[in-house]
Every structure is written in structure tokens, then in C-alpha cells.
Design a protein around this motif. Structure first.
Motif, PDB file in Angstrom:
ATOM      1  N   CYS A 135     -41.543 -25.172 -20.881  1.00  0.00           N
ATOM      2  CA  CYS A 135     -42.947 -25.558 -20.900  1.00  0.00           C
ATOM      3  C   CYS A 135     -43.496 -25.305 -19.490  1.00  0.00           C
ATOM      4  O   CYS A 135     -42.734 -25.085 -18.538  1.00  0.00           O
ATOM      5  CB  CYS A 135     -43.114 -27.019 -21.319  1.00  0.00           C
ATOM      6  SG  CYS A 135     -42.582 -28.226 -20.103  1.00  0.00           S
ATOM      7  N   CYS A 170     -42.176 -27.888 -16.796  1.00  0.00           N
ATOM      8  CA  CYS A 170     -40.779 -27.735 -16.407  1.00  0.00           C
ATOM      9  C   CYS A 170     -40.558 -26.468 -15.592  1.00  0.00           C
ATOM     10  O   CYS A 170     -39.722 -26.447 -14.680  1.00  0.00           O
ATOM     11  CB  CYS A 170     -39.877 -27.751 -17.634  1.00  0.00           C
ATOM     12  SG  CYS A 170     -39.795 -29.382 -18.404  1.00  0.00           S
ATOM     13  N   CYS A 225     -37.087 -32.662 -23.022  1.00  0.00           N
ATOM     14  CA  CYS A 225     -38.508 -32.345 -22.892  1.00  0.00           C
ATOM     15  C   CYS A 225     -39.120 -32.108 -24.278  1.00  0.00           C
ATOM     16  O   CYS A 225     -40.069 -32.784 -24.656  1.00  0.00           O
ATOM     17  CB  CYS A 225     -38.730 -31.117 -22.005  1.00  0.00           C
ATOM     18  SG  CYS A 225     -40.470 -30.653 -21.887  1.00  0.00           S
ATOM     19  N   CYS A 265     -39.074 -26.120 -25.180  1.00  0.00           N
ATOM     20  CA  CYS A 265     -38.645 -26.100 -23.775  1.00  0.00           C
ATOM     21  C   CYS A 265     -37.157 -26.429 -23.671  1.00  0.00           C
ATOM     22  O   CYS A 265     -36.665 -27.344 -24.328  1.00  0.00           O
ATOM     23  CB  CYS A 265     -39.467 -27.109 -22.975  1.00  0.00           C
ATOM     24  SG  CYS A 265     -38.996 -27.234 -21.240  1.00  0.00           S
ATOM     25  N   THR A 298     -35.550 -27.616 -21.083  1.00  0.00           N
ATOM     26  CA  THR A 298     -35.182 -28.754 -20.254  1.00  0.00           C
ATOM     27  C   THR A 298     -34.738 -29.903 -21.150  1.00  0.00           C
ATOM     28  O   THR A 298     -35.434 -30.243 -22.105  1.00  0.00           O
ATOM     29  CB  THR A 298     -36.376 -29.207 -19.391  1.00  0.00           C
ATOM     30  OG1 THR A 298     -36.783 -28.110 -18.578  1.00  0.00           O
ATOM     31  CG2 THR A 298     -35.996 -30.386 -18.510  1.00  0.00           C
TER      32      THR A 298
HETATM   33 ZN   LIG Z   1     -40.413 -28.858 -20.522  1.00  0.00          ZN
END
Ligand SMILES: [Zn+2]
Length: 126
Positions: free
Chosen positions: A57, A60, A29, A24, A26
């Protein structure tokens, strides 16, 4: 690389998953990619391209759809490191840089200490 489809699939999906190392995008994360997401939403005319795609993910991706969130590709013509910037509904700035490509340049954009400080703490609220 681009697609006429709204979905990231086939070689484009493989490219995004490899570029983002299956993780992911983010910051902090590190969950496994479950959704290939348009950085600029498809409903806002965001193209289905490698530059406008990112792996997220499930959590997110749903959080990113919160009203007030905005994300954009920082340097769309750059081919070394993919970078996404965003502003949350609480006016916090986020920045995500893809991992370095195997055999490619390891460095990201050079930012001054002041720019890094602003990127990590700056809010648009006054
Ligand atoms: Zn994520």
C-alpha cells in the motif's frame, strides 16, 4: 519473469498483483496494493523481476523507505511461496509470505518453534 524497465508494468505488474492477492505484503496491513515495489531498491541495483517485486500500500511503501530499513527476498530461487524478510530502523525483524497460489502448495517454509519465536521477537539490539 523480468523487465528491462525500472517500473513493474504489463504482465509483470499483473503477476505481482495476483501473486500477492491484491493485498499489501506488510504483515497485518491488508490494505489494497497501490505500489509495486522493489524489495531490494532499484537504486541499490535491485532488478525489476517477479522475485524482487512485491505489492505494498502507499503508506507501507513510504514507511519502507525510512532510513535504516532493509528488506530482502528470503529464498529467491524458490517458486512455491514468495517470502520477504526485513529489518526496521528499530532493528525489528519482519517477515512476509505471499498467499498460497491457487492449486499450489499451501505450506510455507517449515520453521521450528524456536525460529518462529526468534523471527517474531528477535531484535538485533543488545
Ligand atoms: Zn500496507
Amino acid at each position: 519473469m523480468e523487465s528491462t524497465s525500472r517500473r513493474f508494468d504489463g504482465p509483470l505488474a499483473e503477476l505481482l498483483t495476483l501473486r500477492d492477492a491484491g493485498t499489501c505484503r506488510t504483515p497485518w496491513c491488508n490494505a489494497t496494493i497501490r505500489h509495486l515495489d522493489h524489495v531490494q531498491r532499484a537504486t541499490d541495483a535491485g532488478p525489476t523481476t517477479a522475485a524482487n517485486g512485491q505489492g505494498l500500500c502507499e503508506r507501507c511503501n513510504h514507511v519502507k523507505e525510512t532510513p535504516g530499513w532493509t528488506t530482502w527476498v528470503a529464498h529467491p530461487s524458490d517458486t512455491t511461496r514468495h517470502e520477504v524478510h526485513g529489518v526496521t530502523e528499530h532493528l525489528r525483524m519482519t517477515r512476509s509470505t505471499s498467499p498460497p497460489l491457487p492449486g499450489g502448495p499451501t505450506g510455507g517454509w517449515d520453521y521450528s518453534p524456536a525460529e518462529l519465536h526468534l523471527a517474531s521477537t528477535y531484535t538485533l539490539a543488545t
